[in-house]
Design a protein around this motif. Structure first.
Motif, PDB file in Angstrom:
ATOM      1  N   ILE A  17       0.836  -1.206   0.000  1.00 54.11           N
ATOM      2  CA  ILE A  17       0.000   0.000   0.000  1.00 54.11           C
ATOM      3  C   ILE A  17       0.868   1.253   0.000  1.00 54.11           C
ATOM      4  O   ILE A  17       0.634   2.195  -0.770  1.00 54.11           O
ATOM      5  CB  ILE A  17      -0.952  -0.019   1.212  1.00 54.11           C
ATOM      6  N   THR A  21       0.993   4.120  -3.155  1.00 53.87           N
ATOM      7  CA  THR A  21       0.075   5.224  -2.863  1.00 53.87           C
ATOM      8  C   THR A  21       0.784   6.553  -2.621  1.00 53.87           C
ATOM      9  O   THR A  21       0.130   7.519  -2.227  1.00 53.87           O
ATOM     10  CB  THR A  21      -0.805   4.895  -1.638  1.00 53.87           C
ATOM     11  N   TRP A  72     -11.114  -2.047   6.554  1.00 50.20           N
ATOM     12  CA  TRP A  72     -11.118  -2.302   5.116  1.00 50.20           C
ATOM     13  C   TRP A  72     -11.987  -1.290   4.378  1.00 50.20           C
ATOM     14  O   TRP A  72     -11.675  -0.912   3.239  1.00 50.20           O
ATOM     15  CB  TRP A  72     -11.591  -3.729   4.828  1.00 50.20           C
ATOM     16  N   MET A  75     -10.012   1.850   3.908  1.00 49.04           N
ATOM     17  CA  MET A  75      -9.036   1.670   2.841  1.00 49.04           C
ATOM     18  C   MET A  75      -9.679   1.851   1.467  1.00 49.04           C
ATOM     19  O   MET A  75      -9.135   2.542   0.588  1.00 49.04           O
ATOM     20  CB  MET A  75      -8.383   0.287   2.947  1.00 49.04           C
ATOM     21  N   PHE A  76     -10.841   1.256   1.262  1.00 48.30           N
ATOM     22  CA  PHE A  76     -11.497   1.381  -0.035  1.00 48.30           C
ATOM     23  C   PHE A  76     -12.076   2.771  -0.241  1.00 48.30           C
ATOM     24  O   PHE A  76     -12.200   3.236  -1.377  1.00 48.30           O
ATOM     25  CB  PHE A  76     -12.583   0.314  -0.176  1.00 48.30           C
ATOM     26  N   ALA A  79      -9.259   4.569  -1.651  1.00 53.13           N
ATOM     27  CA  ALA A  79      -9.062   4.201  -3.052  1.00 53.13           C
ATOM     28  C   ALA A  79     -10.071   4.904  -3.959  1.00 53.13           C
ATOM     29  O   ALA A  79      -9.722   5.334  -5.071  1.00 53.13           O
ATOM     30  CB  ALA A  79      -9.169   2.686  -3.209  1.00 53.13           C
ATOM     31  N   PHE A 118      -4.874   6.376   3.315  1.00 55.65           N
ATOM     32  CA  PHE A 118      -4.073   5.156   3.147  1.00 55.65           C
ATOM     33  C   PHE A 118      -3.012   5.052   4.236  1.00 55.65           C
ATOM     34  O   PHE A 118      -2.780   3.965   4.794  1.00 55.65           O
ATOM     35  CB  PHE A 118      -3.402   5.145   1.772  1.00 55.65           C
ATOM     36  N   THR A 178      -4.270  -2.337  -5.652  1.00 57.74           N
ATOM     37  CA  THR A 178      -3.492  -2.724  -4.481  1.00 57.74           C
ATOM     38  C   THR A 178      -4.391  -2.963  -3.277  1.00 57.74           C
ATOM     39  O   THR A 178      -4.155  -3.879  -2.479  1.00 57.74           O
ATOM     40  CB  THR A 178      -2.457  -1.640  -4.152  1.00 57.74           C
ATOM     41  N   SER A 179      -5.432  -2.157  -3.130  1.00 60.36           N
ATOM     42  CA  SER A 179      -6.374  -2.338  -2.024  1.00 60.36           C
ATOM     43  C   SER A 179      -7.107  -3.669  -2.137  1.00 60.36           C
ATOM     44  O   SER A 179      -7.350  -4.346  -1.128  1.00 60.36           O
ATOM     45  CB  SER A 179      -7.377  -1.188  -1.994  1.00 60.36           C
ATOM     46  N   LEU A 183      -6.806  -6.842   0.621  1.00 61.05           N
ATOM     47  CA  LEU A 183      -8.048  -7.046   1.369  1.00 61.05           C
ATOM     48  C   LEU A 183      -8.027  -8.343   2.162  1.00 61.05           C
ATOM     49  O   LEU A 183      -8.445  -8.372   3.332  1.00 61.05           O
ATOM     50  CB  LEU A 183      -9.243  -7.026   0.415  1.00 61.05           C
TER      51      LEU A 183
END
Length: 317
Positions: A17, A21, A72, A75-76, A79, A118, A178-179, A183
């Motif tokens: 990550i 990023t 999670w 994180m998304f 993204a 991130f 990458t996310s 996961l």
């Protein structure tokens, strides 16, 4: 023991990550084309470059989001922010859509905020899974953030694309991919238990090896420059291999634990030697030896009876 290997999988995920990023580092690669398309001055272009860093000023929002959302999902969300921020800029630079300067400025802010989100996800993962070595984990993952520009440069050169706007497209898509890859380790986080002092020292040795690998990766990307698209493709594949190489750490840990469970545990230390005997057979053997009519006791009883008979015969004579 499985948790030990899974926590290193999470560390590798945070490395990926961080490595993909750091998208604000490649702004200079497409800034000239953006300046020409927008028709802005150099000062206005500098404000766009600053906007990406200013987006981190609202990075505290990621901490608030973690109070209500799972890790999670945060994180998304980051993204998606990057997908919108960089994707819309790519559409502007490629003349697909036209947006005013102020809207592009806000898109740069949104993209910068995604980077901060991130970073928050990576920091939380390191602190949660490495409570005894959190400084080492944080320092290691942050060090990979500086290789983002070199990775994106190799990716663009391997595509041999004439327009620098492809940087924006990759900035929008690669963090999302990458996310998705990261996961599974995040969803399978192990339960954090107190770690023994010997395991802490062993983890520190593992961190030393990973830091050496980080130095090798940095030197690889710093001194090797592509001369054509084929060379860039090969160098990019080598860089991806160096990023995948830390996956060997959880593999080695899992193999070592499997060896201890299956091979090493079959050897039992009894006294001064090793006895390679099944546990049930060993218990049966002990039970037979403890019986009064065992072989040893039988021999002793027989010998006593023989001596008694012999002595009786002598007395009768």
């Amino acid at each position: 023991m499985a948790g030990q290997s899974r926590k290193w999988m999470i560390l590798v995920a945070t490395i990926w990550i961080q490595a993909f990023t750091g998208t604000n580092f490649d702004f200079s690669a497409y800034s000239s084309e953006m300046k020409a398309v927008l028709g802005v001055s150099q000062v206005q272009l500098n404000y766009l470059a600053t906007a990406s860093d200013l987006g981190k000023a609202v990075g505290w929002s990621s901490g608030l989001a973690l109070m209500w959302m799972p890790l999670w999902a945060v994180m998304f969300t980051a993204a998606v922010m990057g997908l919108i921020g960089y994707g819309a800029q790519w559409l502007v630079v490629t003349n697909v859509i036209a947006l005013p300067y102020f809207v592009v400025f806000l898109l740069c802010l949104l993209a910068g905020c995604s980077i901060c989100w991130f970073n928050t996800v990576c920091f939380v993962l390191c602190i949660k899974n490495f409570p005894s070595n959190r400084p080492l984990a944080l320092a290691l993952t942050v060090s990979f953030n500086g290789v983002s520009a070199a990775l994106y440069n190799l990716a663009v050169n391997s595509l041999n694309h004439s327009s620098s706007a492809v940087y924006l497209l990759l900035n929008a898509l690669i963090p999302l991919f990458t996310s998705i890859v990261a996961l599974i380790p995040i969803l399978r986080q192990p339960v954090v238990d107190p770690v023994a002092s010997d395991l802490v020292r062993r983890d520190q040795l593992t961190f030393l090896k990973l830091n050496l690998l980080a130095v090798i990766t940095g030197l690889y990307l710093l001194f090797l420059h592509p001369s054509n698209s084929l060379t860039a493709c090969l160098l990019f594949a080598g860089a991806i291999f160096l990023l995948i190489l830390p996956l060997g750490v959880p593999g080695i840990i899992y193999a070592r634990d499997w060896f201890k469970r299956t091979i090493y545990s079959s050897f039992r230390l009894d006294g001064s030697g090793f006895i390679l005997v099944d546990a049930e057979d060993l218990e049966l053997h002990k039970e037979l030896l403890s019986r009064p009519n065992s072989v040893t006791n039988g021999l002793t009883t027989d010998s006593v009876n023989i001596d008694g008979q012999k002595n009786g015969s002598d007395e009768s004579c």
